[in-house]
Enzyme design. Sequence first.
Site, PDB file in Angstrom:
ATOM      1  N   HIS A  30       0.123  10.313  14.878  1.00 25.32           N
ATOM      2  CA  HIS A  30       1.111   9.419  14.251  1.00 25.32           C
ATOM      3  C   HIS A  30       0.539   8.004  14.138  1.00 25.32           C
ATOM      4  CE1 HIS A  30       4.685   7.039  13.549  1.00 25.32           C
ATOM      5  NE2 HIS A  30       4.550   6.439  14.722  1.00 25.32           N
ATOM      6  N   ASP A  43     -11.181  -6.746 -14.128  1.00 24.29           N
ATOM      7  CA  ASP A  43     -11.089  -5.576 -13.245  1.00 24.29           C
ATOM      8  C   ASP A  43     -11.579  -6.042 -11.885  1.00 24.29           C
ATOM      9  OD1 ASP A  43     -11.467  -2.901 -12.007  1.00 24.29           O
ATOM     10  OD2 ASP A  43     -11.104  -2.203 -14.042  1.00 24.29           O
ATOM     11  N   TRP A  57      -3.793   6.453  19.756  1.00 24.03           N
ATOM     12  CA  TRP A  57      -4.540   5.888  18.622  1.00 24.03           C
ATOM     13  C   TRP A  57      -5.575   4.891  19.131  1.00 24.03           C
ATOM     14  CZ3 TRP A  57      -4.938   1.074  15.854  1.00 24.03           C
ATOM     15  CH2 TRP A  57      -4.294  -0.008  16.469  1.00 24.03           C
ATOM     16  N   SER A  80     -15.123   3.300   3.898  1.00 31.72           N
ATOM     17  CA  SER A  80     -14.217   3.047   2.798  1.00 31.72           C
ATOM     18  C   SER A  80     -13.643   1.632   2.867  1.00 31.72           C
ATOM     19  CB  SER A  80     -13.095   4.079   2.823  1.00 31.72           C
ATOM     20  OG  SER A  80     -11.990   3.625   2.110  1.00 31.72           O
ATOM     21  N   SER A  81     -13.184   1.247   4.054  1.00 30.80           N
ATOM     22  CA  SER A  81     -12.583  -0.081   4.198  1.00 30.80           C
ATOM     23  C   SER A  81     -13.586  -1.183   3.940  1.00 30.80           C
ATOM     24  CB  SER A  81     -12.056  -0.280   5.616  1.00 30.80           C
ATOM     25  OG  SER A  81     -10.878   0.398   5.781  1.00 30.80           O
ATOM     26  N   HIS A 112      -7.375  -5.871  17.752  1.00 33.29           N
ATOM     27  CA  HIS A 112      -6.439  -6.967  17.529  1.00 33.29           C
ATOM     28  C   HIS A 112      -6.533  -7.533  16.125  1.00 33.29           C
ATOM     29  CE1 HIS A 112      -3.329  -9.726  18.123  1.00 33.29           C
ATOM     30  NE2 HIS A 112      -4.094 -10.558  17.469  1.00 33.29           N
ATOM     31  N   GLU A 134      -7.295  -6.021  13.665  1.00 27.69           N
ATOM     32  CA  GLU A 134      -6.680  -4.962  12.864  1.00 27.69           C
ATOM     33  C   GLU A 134      -5.177  -5.200  12.676  1.00 27.69           C
ATOM     34  OE1 GLU A 134      -7.648  -2.402  11.160  1.00 27.69           O
ATOM     35  OE2 GLU A 134      -5.714  -1.406  10.883  1.00 27.69           O
ATOM     36  N   TYR A 140      -3.637  -7.915  12.489  1.00 24.72           N
ATOM     37  CA  TYR A 140      -3.420  -8.963  11.482  1.00 24.72           C
ATOM     38  C   TYR A 140      -3.893  -8.507  10.114  1.00 24.72           C
ATOM     39  CZ  TYR A 140      -1.970 -11.623  15.397  1.00 24.72           C
ATOM     40  OH  TYR A 140      -1.286 -12.014  16.503  1.00 24.72           O
ATOM     41  N   SER A 180       5.321 -14.112   0.547  1.00 29.75           N
ATOM     42  CA  SER A 180       5.143 -15.455   0.000  1.00 29.75           C
ATOM     43  C   SER A 180       5.210 -15.461  -1.526  1.00 29.75           C
ATOM     44  CB  SER A 180       3.798 -16.038   0.435  1.00 29.75           C
ATOM     45  OG  SER A 180       3.696 -16.021   1.832  1.00 29.75           O
ATOM     46  N   HIS A 189      -5.625  -9.401  25.418  1.00 27.86           N
ATOM     47  CA  HIS A 189      -4.211  -9.391  25.833  1.00 27.86           C
ATOM     48  C   HIS A 189      -3.658  -7.965  25.858  1.00 27.86           C
ATOM     49  CE1 HIS A 189      -3.112 -10.246  21.359  1.00 27.86           C
ATOM     50  NE2 HIS A 189      -3.096  -8.948  21.559  1.00 27.86           N
ATOM     51  N   HIS A 190      -4.420  -7.012  25.330  1.00 34.24           N
ATOM     52  CA  HIS A 190      -4.013  -5.617  25.457  1.00 34.24           C
ATOM     53  C   HIS A 190      -4.472  -5.033  26.784  1.00 34.24           C
ATOM     54  CE1 HIS A 190      -2.702  -5.259  21.259  1.00 34.24           C
ATOM     55  NE2 HIS A 190      -3.663  -6.134  21.026  1.00 34.24           N
ATOM     56  N   THR A 194       1.823 -18.901  13.044  1.00 33.94           N
ATOM     57  CA  THR A 194       2.798 -17.938  12.538  1.00 33.94           C
ATOM     58  C   THR A 194       4.151 -18.611  12.368  1.00 33.94           C
ATOM     59  OG1 THR A 194       1.626 -16.332  13.904  1.00 33.94           O
ATOM     60  CG2 THR A 194       3.584 -15.573  12.782  1.00 33.94           C
ATOM     61  N   LYS A 233       4.406 -20.407   9.186  1.00 36.21           N
ATOM     62  CA  LYS A 233       4.716 -19.526   8.058  1.00 36.21           C
ATOM     63  C   LYS A 233       6.206 -19.242   7.990  1.00 36.21           C
ATOM     64  CE  LYS A 233       0.585 -17.246   7.005  1.00 36.21           C
ATOM     65  NZ  LYS A 233       0.762 -17.025   5.616  1.00 36.21           N
ATOM     66  N   ARG A 264       5.433   4.454  27.840  1.00 37.18           N
ATOM     67  CA  ARG A 264       5.245   5.049  26.518  1.00 37.18           C
ATOM     68  C   ARG A 264       4.385   6.307  26.654  1.00 37.18           C
ATOM     69  NH1 ARG A 264       0.829   0.918  23.823  1.00 37.18           N
ATOM     70  NH2 ARG A 264       0.813   2.483  22.170  1.00 37.18           N
TER      71      ARG A 264
END
Lengths: 520, 384, 324
Positions: free
Chosen positions: A70, A99, A135, A163-164, A247, A249, A251, A262, A296-297, A322, A325, A444
């Site tokens: 998931h 293009d 994950w 790909s990315s 991390h 990722e 963002y 925006s 921080h994880h 943030t 924003k 979890r």
Amino acid sequence: MGDHHHGPAKGLTRWITTTNHKDIGSMYLWFSFAMFILGGAFAMIIRAELFQPGLQLVEPGFFNQMTTMHGLVMVFGAIMPSFVGLANWMIPMMIGAPDMALPRMNNLSFWILPPSFIMLACTLFMDGGAPQAGWTFYAPLSTTYAPPSVTFFIFSVHLLGVSSIMGSINIIATVMNLRAPGMTYMKMPLFVWTWLITAFLLVAVMPVLAGAVTMMLMDVHFGTSFFSAAGGGDPVLFQHVFWFFGHPEVYIIILPAFGVVSQIIPTFSRKRLFGYDSMVYATASIAFLSFIVWAHHMFTVGMPVAGELFFMYATMLIAVPTGVKVFNWVTTMWRGSLTFETPMMFSIGFLILFTIGGFTGLMLAIAPVDFQYHDSYFVVAHFHYVMVAGAIFSMSAAIYYWLPKWCGRMYNEKMGQLHFWVSFVGFNLAFFPQHFVGLAGMPRRIPDYALQFTDFNMMSSIGAFIYGAAQILFLYNVIATIVSGKPTSEEKTWEGAEGLEWTVATPAPYHTFETPPPVK
Amino acid sequence: MCFDVKRLYALALGPVLMLMSLVSTGVWASESERSTVNMTAGVTEVGQQIYDLHMLILWICTIIGLLVFGVMFYSIYAHRKSKGAKASSFHESTSVEIAWTVVPFLILIVMAVPATKTLIEVYSFDDADLDIMVTGYQWKWKYEYLTDEGERVSFFSNLRTPQSEIGNTEAKGEHYLLEVDEPLVIPVNAKVRFLLTANDVIHSWWVPELAVKKDAIPGFINEAWTRPLKEGIYRGQCAELCGKDHGFMPIVVNVVSQEEYQTWLATKQGEAAQVKELMAQTFTLDELVERGKGVYERSCLACHGAKGEGGVGKAIAASAIATGEISGHLDVSIDGVPGTAMQAFGGQLNDVDMAAVITYQRNAFGNNMGDLVQPIDVFNHKKG
Amino acid sequence: MTSQTSTEYEKYYVPPKSRLAIFTTIGLVLSVFGASHVLNDMTFGDPSVETNSWSIFLTGLFVFIATLFAWFKMTIKENMAGMNSAQLKKSYVLGMFWFIFSEVMFFAAFFGALFYVRNLSGPWLGGEGEAGRMNSLLWEGFQFSWPLITTPQDAVGGAGAQLMANNGTYLGAEKSMAFANAHAWWAWLPLWNTILLITSSFTVHIAHSGLLAGNKKKFNLWLAISVTLAVVFLYVQYLEYHEAYAEFGLMLSSGTYGSTFFMLTGFHGFHVFMGMTMLLVQLIRSLKSNHFTAEDHFGFEASSWYWHFVDVVWVMLFLFVYIL
Ligand code: HEA
Ligand code: HEA
Ligand code: CUA
Ligand SMILES: [Cu+2]
């Protein structure tokens, strides 16, 4: 998607051989929706199992595979490709380019995705089952203790990375090189800005993820000891490398969403975006900070206290840009002339729920308190607020906002509003109670739980089913629009919309801006 | 594209949100009873500090949220086109933008100061009254009291909830999934230091009321400490995904008075001495099989199945190893099979239990070998 | 071919439909699918069972390489036909630049791992530092030093290693590849490799200046020299690996020193091979088809950037893997 004037080949080969950014964008969008349904189906299995205490539907081992798949499918299959699809469609139209800069590579970036996800999904049917380590696939659960399918998983992550990286190189080259004359950087629409910065993040961190899985591969098959203390390595090294990718990722997931919002809020406020410059700087600061907060994880892994403090302070700092924003969006609405079509509703939903998710993020950032939150459902609630109500809501907003431009047909507004409200209610019902069970001590990634968590889990599951059902409505609405929506040929679908994409014909012709447009 | 219902929607949105933020502030006080909606303050000073920090930040965020959403809802209400609002054209204000950069920054400092203080306290591991080594196994905890005098007390703590409750064939007990066969026992008002490590994958030892959560990492030792101020039974769970039965490795800590603790410790030390004696004894086949059945159910069943049919592990019934040479069976059971889930049980079971479980495996599930293994055989085998 | 109508704006060439991407995908996916099977056969498989994993892998690889060849050929043809505007060429430049940047980040992951095991987790395992002060309970007698010749598992040996037995067997090595272990400086292969690579960076540069000056002969000569140096480098690397394996007992499985040593130098070696191939292709293009002019030689330029990048990585390796 939609009918085009000229150019496209007929039949299936059109899609396989296309170099057109709009075709490729559509393929990305459809693919990501398919992955959203797949990832959603896994989530439904999770929520169904968690509806009551006790094991009802699945084995614990399979439950872990569901959680893992998931997360992976949603992050890498649903969200990232959906925003790449959006970038493909919109960036050339927003900056006046004919293009993408490298169209054939663009096609390659897309076509690598489906087979690598098929390979990933196939691991579910292999001996020993699919990867089961979450994950975040922490070693050594993902190496020494993994099923053999982990090899396929590793290679499919490599392919996703390839790909990315190609996709982002393309976006960077497009934005840096193909802007119409006069389209200076500080005139670019914010969506383009946020994607440019996202692309930098991707090019910087996807290779690091590739490095992480390569080390896993070597540990599994060649006896290296990166993640094994017996040979001088450290399981925690994996976490550092993973989160150095992971991390940024998150963002990568949210910045394009910021871009979408925006664009939409000013349109329906009929007012220019407040603080354009500070929006750009805030985005850049968030991206910069995202590189120095990864641990921080890992507050509970036993880092020295100095590291702990550094990562706590750095993480807290992200609240500042943030916040800028959020304040800018609210101020854009202030004394505007507001209407509330579906894209705007989703953007307002985004604004509220993302902010709540940001607040819980800030709470998680407080290291000593995170000792109580970490790996509990509080974290799950946090990241679904920022990822579902953040990224997915903004993606829904984007589809409603640009769909008329893409296919020259108007979606059903009533159904759109319904989609929003059912999503909004379902989402909150599903994920708000998770804060409570998390705080009350529910870990979890468990298939079964103690009795005091029953009520909120039931609520959560019901909410999840409601939210899932709403997405069927969405799918129906989109297909119905494409097939038989009310035709519209207004160039500007929305009264307050600004930008080059609203200057071309509706539906957008197959090729736009073969010569650059004039830019005000 | 305007609907009348829309106004209603927008109006409904306000109260819903207000309610939600109210709920989120945790109006429920949290005394020692564990709340089902909010974090527990637990029974330690550090826990109280953490709880206070949690509430502080929650309140700050709630207030900021109410302000921000308040402004937003006001414009949604007052600046809507249907009310004839005309858009103004301002889109920049350096002073406002500086203000809302600086003010949040200051607020963050207000949060960071107490957070730093608490963190440093959490990290002061020295001067403990008692050290306990905690080792995570798939899927159980091992506790080892690092006392200076007497026999070292060490035992495994396994989930006690029966399979029938998990499988819904029987009603669930009060402490469903949060009960173990042998809890950790520690004295009240003492600073207890935990030395955490793991045998296989990463686990995490979490007891909310003791305000401890720390990862147990194979090959490394992490430290954590607690000083419970109240006697009682505190429950927690493994908090790091550690494989199939991650959800089924609870932690129960029994905090008792000093005297009770001393008595308990003495008893355990006595038991340990007893096992030492048993090691020298010779048992009959029936004695071993009976003891072995219990050991099998506690330690092997999860992987090898109730009928020895296998699962995560290979089948024991008619297994070439369980019906072959005794030394091969000893090898696998004591040293494990590297790179598989089959652990080295030599360090987990004492020689008596090991002898018993091997004998049991050789004589159950239709493996009627009729031979038996004595504790001394295990001892000799371990010596090589 | 496009005919230029407007003088102000040179049309950006958007290629028509193309099969290249799908064939590349097929090649890529087949090869990783095959490779996964090859590895799983090796680690989990039954050696007596015949599989076709290798043929899948090799077929995929063949398709992939053949398609890439066709792809580059097509791109070159387009350029020779004058279809590439200055703007398009800049896209290629940007593409190459950011590709190299992504490669830098890939190496960064491995250098990061090296620093982490050397400066943090290694000392912690040896009982040093705030995070490691209790670890001697597990690894009694293990003293950390770099290069790590004796692994923690070696140090405790026997029963003590039991705890970690399920995580593999790491035997340590006899000797490291560091300078201190060479019996004489001239027999220390990494030094020669450094000299070889740095020289080759210069020779590529000389070739470039030859090209800029329109001196094709000079270009071909120095490019050929560079390719030769690259080949010699790879040979010396092979000698070094042989020494490590056969004489020092240093392997991938010798603990973190072996792991980081082989992964870093191995990936670097692979990149040298790629860079060499790129330079060789440019040489062949120049000799056979006279492709480059002083103004237009992006293929060569990109290869030379790549080459300099590979060189810089080596210098870092030399510093952090061999010297420090
Ligand atoms: C889109 C994705 C996304 C986003 C945007 C964020 C945003 C943030 N996240 Fe989140 N996070 C995740 C996705 C995301 N996160 C995921 C997926 C995980 C779990 C991964 C896993 O383990 O599986 C996670 C986990 C996670 C953790 C680890 C928890 C744990 O496992 O113990 C932490 C800890 O610091 C954290 C912090 C933050 C912070 C501080 C922000 C900040 O960016 C938020 C900033 C925003 C605001 C603060 C609100 C708006 C600001 C204002 C209105 C200004 C004024 C406010 C103040 C001054 C208070 N996140
Ligand atoms: C962007 C990413 C994203 C998105 C969109 C979602 C969406 C959802 N997620 Fe989750 N989630 C993650 C990212 C995401 N998630 C991550 C990263 C984790 C951590 C994994 C880990 O621990 O490793 C996680 C974990 C996670 C958990 C915790 C699992 C655990 O710890 O054991 C839960 C539990 O409730 C959950 C639920 C949901 C639900 C109900 C949705 C819903 O919003 C989904 C709604 C969508 C649909 C339902 C699809 C619509 C289609 C249909 C309804 C058709 C149905 C078709 C069939 C059934 C054939 N997610
Ligand atoms: Cu042990 Cu989770
Ligand atoms: Cu993060």
